[in-house]
Design an enzyme around this catalytic site. Structure first.
Site, PDB file in Angstrom:
ATOM      1  N   HIS A 147     -66.246 -48.396 -22.604  1.00  0.00           N
ATOM      2  CA  HIS A 147     -65.837 -47.579 -23.652  1.00  0.00           C
ATOM      3  C   HIS A 147     -64.075 -47.492 -23.486  1.00  0.00           C
ATOM      4  CE1 HIS A 147     -65.805 -44.674 -26.709  1.00  0.00           C
ATOM      5  NE2 HIS A 147     -66.345 -43.359 -26.191  1.00  0.00           N
ATOM      6  N   CYS A 282     -65.847 -36.765 -21.226  1.00  0.00           N
ATOM      7  CA  CYS A 282     -65.593 -37.515 -22.289  1.00  0.00           C
ATOM      8  C   CYS A 282     -66.483 -37.019 -23.764  1.00  0.00           C
ATOM      9  CB  CYS A 282     -66.019 -38.836 -22.237  1.00  0.00           C
ATOM     10  SG  CYS A 282     -67.895 -39.230 -21.901  1.00  0.00           S
ATOM     11  N   ARG A 310     -57.835 -39.024 -28.801  1.00  0.00           N
ATOM     12  CA  ARG A 310     -58.855 -40.192 -28.948  1.00  0.00           C
ATOM     13  C   ARG A 310     -58.299 -40.644 -30.396  1.00  0.00           C
ATOM     14  NH1 ARG A 310     -64.289 -40.978 -27.952  1.00  0.00           N
ATOM     15  NH2 ARG A 310     -63.712 -42.857 -29.016  1.00  0.00           N
TER      16      ARG A 310
END
Length: 335
Positions: A147, A282, A310
């Site tokens: 990720h 996360c 993000r």
């Protein structure tokens, strides 16, 4: 060290369009200086978004998601739109991306329509396959192996908080999953220190661990693996955890529920970290499983800073990968 937010010193000024046409399938696709340049650009875009309103005007992004998403989808959509571009979202939750036609055929179609492709998939091979065949940048928005966008946003958040990433220690406790893999590789690239505590048999993928250690030889990063979460957290600057059961592993829920409770991040565990330590996740979090409400909602928690970043980091990724003026030539479908 004070618990107040650190004003990070500026990183070297990047060349904004320095890596057009490249893919971000793995953190391993980046060099240390590219990660630092990415953080510098993300910081500029976060501080002065109005300067970049038309930076990707005329660029169109295609997003294919096989898994549910809140943060990843909305941060990419808000990011590309905030840069003047546009986006098409394709919900692939009902079937895998290659169920109706080959990855090669999909890639050769997409490269003629869009400026970049974002994929959130089960199989890492799906992302690799599209990247192999498409002549436009491909971004891994999550696979079962990595990720990368999450890990980059996380370390950008740590840079905002503490400054010099070579001087901080991140403790990760819980499942050795895709997020942990990307955090491990990012720590290695940045010359940082990372301690990982997982139950026996749930540690990182051996190849990713080997690659991270190879990178660390050149950057001075320190990587430590263990099974004791208390030892991992002791004196750490940041404590990170994730869900004990990742998407696709639901059949293991009962077995994992027996093994992972000692790895819960609670007040007792956080007390062993440095006084200024922060808590990271996360998201989505399973409250009172991998982390207690008391920690998640505390002043030490920076989970929503991570979530915000993000968008800023992904805007920088799009700028660096898709923003180049030189688009690769379209290949023949017979290539």
């Amino acid at each position: 060290m004070s618990s107040q937010t650190f004003t990070a010193p500026p990183l070297p000024r990047p060349t904004i369009n320095s890596i057009p046409g490249r893919d971000l399938v793995s953190i391993r696709d980046l060099s240390p200086i590219e990660v630092e340049s990415l953080f510098h650009l993300a910081g500029r875009m976060k501080a002065r978004p109005e300067d970049f309103r038309n930076a990707l005007a005329g660029k169109h992004l295609a997003m294919f998601f096989e898994k549910p998403s809140l943060r990843t989808r909305l941060t990419f959509e808000a990011g590309i739109c905030g840069l003047g571009g546009s986006v098409s979202f394709v919900d692939q939750r009902h079937e895998r991306l290659d169920a109706r036609e080959t990855l090669s055929d999909i890639a050769h179609n997409l490269e003629r329509w869009v400026s970049g492709i974002v994929l959130r998939t089960f199989a890492h091979e799906t992302v690799e396959g599209i990247a192999e065949y498409a002549c436009v940048p491909v971004i891994n928005a999550l696979s079962e192996v990595e990720h990368p966008c999450q890990a980059l946003a996380d370390y950008f958040t740590l840079h905002e908080r503490f400054g010099n990433l070579k001087k901080i220690c991140l403790a990760y406790v819980g499942d050795g999953n895709n997020v942990m893999h990307s955090l491990l590789l990012t720590a290695a690239l940045l010359g940082s220190k990372m301690r990982i505590a997982t139950p026996k048999g749930y540690g990182p993928d051996p190849q990713i661990l080997s690659d991270a250690r190879d990178i660390a030889k050149n950057t001075g990063a320190i990587i430590e693996l263990m099974t004791d979460p208390h030892r991992a957290v002791r004196g750490a600057d940041a404590v990170y955890t994730d869900a004990w059961v990742s998407m696709g592993h639901e059949t293991e829920t009962e077995e994992r529920a027996k093994l992972f409770p000692p790895y819960q991040v609670n007040d007792d565990l956080m007390a062993e970290a440095a006084p200024h330590a922060v808590f990271m996740h996360c998201l989505p979090a399973h409250r009172n499983e991998e982390v207690t409400d008391a920690v998640f909602d505390s002043v030490r928690s920076i989970v929503f800073d991570q979530a915000e970043n993000r968008m800023h980091v992904q805007k920088a990724i799009l700028m660096m990968l898709v923003g180049g003026k030189n688009r690769l030539p379209i290949r023949s479908a017979h290539a």
